[in-house]
Write an enzyme that holds these catalytic residues in place. Structure first.
Site, PDB file in Angstrom:
ATOM      1  N   ALA A   1      53.609  34.080  46.168  1.00 57.97           N
ATOM      2  CA  ALA A   1      52.485  33.147  46.292  1.00 57.97           C
ATOM      3  C   ALA A   1      52.231  32.416  44.984  1.00 57.97           C
ATOM      4  O   ALA A   1      51.971  31.207  44.966  1.00 57.97           O
ATOM      5  CB  ALA A   1      51.230  33.898  46.727  1.00 57.97           C
TER       6      ALA A   1
ATOM      7  N   GLY B   1      52.301  44.618  47.101  1.00 60.31           N
ATOM      8  CA  GLY B   1      52.622  44.784  48.501  1.00 60.31           C
ATOM      9  C   GLY B   1      52.354  43.606  49.398  1.00 60.31           C
ATOM     10  O   GLY B   1      52.689  43.636  50.574  1.00 60.31           O
ATOM     11  N   LEU B   2      51.752  42.549  48.876  1.00 66.04           N
ATOM     12  CA  LEU B   2      51.409  41.391  49.708  1.00 66.04           C
ATOM     13  C   LEU B   2      52.163  40.137  49.296  1.00 66.04           C
ATOM     14  O   LEU B   2      51.814  39.037  49.686  1.00 66.04           O
ATOM     15  CB  LEU B   2      49.901  41.131  49.654  1.00 66.04           C
ATOM     16  CG  LEU B   2      49.013  42.288  50.106  1.00 66.04           C
ATOM     17  CD1 LEU B   2      47.540  41.929  49.930  1.00 66.04           C
ATOM     18  CD2 LEU B   2      49.295  42.657  51.552  1.00 66.04           C
ATOM     19  N   SER B   3      53.204  40.329  48.480  1.00 67.46           N
ATOM     20  CA  SER B   3      54.007  39.227  47.979  1.00 67.46           C
ATOM     21  C   SER B   3      53.188  38.245  47.150  1.00 67.46           C
ATOM     22  O   SER B   3      53.285  37.029  47.311  1.00 67.46           O
ATOM     23  CB  SER B   3      54.704  38.481  49.123  1.00 67.46           C
ATOM     24  OG  SER B   3      55.667  37.595  48.614  1.00 67.46           O
ATOM     25  N   SER B   4      52.387  38.776  46.254  1.00 65.50           N
ATOM     26  CA  SER B   4      51.611  37.918  45.360  1.00 65.50           C
ATOM     27  C   SER B   4      52.517  37.146  44.416  1.00 65.50           C
ATOM     28  O   SER B   4      52.210  36.006  44.046  1.00 65.50           O
ATOM     29  CB  SER B   4      50.610  38.755  44.561  1.00 65.50           C
ATOM     30  OG  SER B   4      51.265  39.783  43.838  1.00 65.50           O
ATOM     31  N   SER B   5      53.654  37.723  44.016  1.00 63.80           N
ATOM     32  CA  SER B   5      54.565  37.021  43.105  1.00 63.80           C
ATOM     33  C   SER B   5      55.104  35.757  43.758  1.00 63.80           C
ATOM     34  O   SER B   5      55.198  34.700  43.121  1.00 63.80           O
ATOM     35  CB  SER B   5      55.708  37.935  42.679  1.00 63.80           C
ATOM     36  OG  SER B   5      56.458  38.370  43.804  1.00 63.80           O
TER      37      SER B   5
ATOM     38  N   ASP C   1      59.233  36.463  52.321  1.00 63.97           N
ATOM     39  CA  ASP C   1      57.971  36.226  51.629  1.00 63.97           C
ATOM     40  C   ASP C   1      57.654  34.741  51.552  1.00 63.97           C
ATOM     41  O   ASP C   1      56.570  34.288  51.946  1.00 63.97           O
ATOM     42  CB  ASP C   1      58.022  36.806  50.211  1.00 63.97           C
ATOM     43  CG  ASP C   1      58.206  38.309  50.218  1.00 63.97           C
ATOM     44  OD1 ASP C   1      58.063  38.927  51.289  1.00 63.97           O
ATOM     45  OD2 ASP C   1      58.504  38.867  49.152  1.00 63.97           O
TER      46      ASP C   1
END
Length: 392
Positions: free
Chosen positions: A125, A119-123, A167
């Site tokens: 990042a 949900g925090l756009s880790s991919s 993102d």
């Protein structure tokens, strides 16, 4: 240098280790419309992804993660077929960078996330970290626009996600104490400063305990439904349109939508309704932030969350329960699902004076309904922050 890096690669001198960092992001208002060329908003968080690495002149990729098990090990020149594990993200970075540049030097390193995945756009990042590192060791010059475009193409073309540029843009362009206001049609943006009279606020992240990946969920289907809706509305009106792949709801005038929405099948009408109303909410949200009216901004966030459930039809029982608890929590200005909303987390803007009361209320409410999430559910307190950077 991260202690695990030293354990994994004990023979590497500390002075040779390089470090890049990308923050996670949240989108206060502008849910699910970036892929339709809408206006969106975003904050980068003071938590993110760190990548510690050294170059490998032989072209070997040798990676470990603090969040996922296993090792990723291969040579760039003989890169294997697409992994179904976390290793596919370095492959995606190599893929997109190699389309424009020669990539022969590899990296050996450790990727570390500071918050749970979802949900925090880790991919995004992670991809930004990998692209920055590969560009560094291969002496490739890239600017902010290049970095956003490369990460976007990596996720869309290699990972297979029909996303927009929110993102990547948010994680690259954001500044502390500013709201990013981005037009995803032409990539123009403004950084709106937090007014001095605006109260301080926490960004609370409530992790449901449900992890997710957007590939193979309803995410791509919904973006297709938006395109079909746009194509149909333009056809009903007799407005010239281009190829289906290039059609977006941004191309549809509100008047045309209101005139012909009754002819759309229910799922398409819902997707289009969410876009049209969310597009308008973004404008109101930016105006509220510019005026320092965090109460109004929060109310608009709740509207966005309701629309995501009703018209975008994202969420699951656990996520919806979490969102409903946040609505009632003391000191919370506003909140909604973070990311696609199928699983993952919810985000809330909250008064720091009520921090613990808000956390306690949501936690008690959520775990009373889903006690099996005990130990997996988490809450983190974040603030706004700057975008990607090379640390050393």
């Amino acid at each position: 240098m991260h202690k695990d890096f030293k354990t994994l690669f004990p023979d590497t001198p500390e002075t040779e280790v390089r470090h890049v960092y990308s923050p996670y992001r949240v989108c206060p208002v502008g849910a699910h419309i970036d892929h339709q060329h809408g206006h969106v908003t975003g904050f980068a968080l003071d938590h993110g992804v760190d990548f510690y690495y050294v170059p490998t002149e032989t072209g070997v990729i040798n990676l470990f993660s603090t969040d996922f098990e296993g090792q990723v090990l291969f040579a760039i020149e003989t890169m294997p077929g697409r992994y179904n594990t976390w290793g596919r993200y370095i492959q995606a970075a190599i893929y997109t960078l190699s389309k424009q540049h020669e990539v022969t030097v590899g990296v050996q390193g450790l990727i570390c996330g500071s918050l749970p995945v979802g949900g925090l756009s880790s991919s995004s990042a992670v991809l930004l970290c990998y692209i920055m590192a590969l560009a560094d060791v291969n002496h490739i010059e890239i600017n902010e626009h290049d970095l956003i475009e490369l990460a976007f193409r990596a996720e869309k073309e290699y990972i297979g996600l029909s996303l927009g540029k929110l993102d990547q843009s948010c994680e690259v362009l954001s500044k502390k104490d500013h709201l990013l206001y981005l037009d995803t049609k032409d990539d123009s943006y403004r950084l709106v400063p937090k007014p001095a009279e605006m109260p301080d606020f926490d960004i609370l992240i409530f992790f449901s305990g449900l992890t997710r990946t957007l590939v193979n969920t309803g995410y791509n289907t919904r973006t297709d439904e938006c395109k079909v809706a746009a194509y149909s509305l333009l056809a009903y009106e007799g407005v010239p349109y281009t190829a289906f792949a290039d059609t977006r709801l941004r191309d549809v005038d509100t008047r045309v939508f209101n005139k012909w929405k009754h002819r759309l099948p229910d799922p398409l009408a819902k997707r289009a309704t969410h876009f049209m109303t969310e597009y308008e909410r973004v404008e109101r949200a930016v105006d509220a932030f510019e005026k320092g009216d965090i109460t109004m901004l929060g109310a608009i966030m709740f509207e966005s969350g309701d629309s995501s459930i009703r018209f975008w039809e994202s969420g699951c029982p656990e996520m919806i329960s979490l969102f409903e608890a946040i609505k009632e929590a003391p000191g919370v200005y506003g909140g909604r699902f973070s990311g696609a909303g199928f699983k993952g987390c919810c985000v809330a803007l909250s008064d720091p004076a009520y921090r613990q009361e808000a956390i306690d209320y949501v936690t008690k409410n959520y775990l009373s309904k889903y006690p099996e999430m005990e130990g997996q559910y988490e809450v983190r307190v974040c603030k706004t922050a700057d975008g990607v950077r090379r640390v050393s």
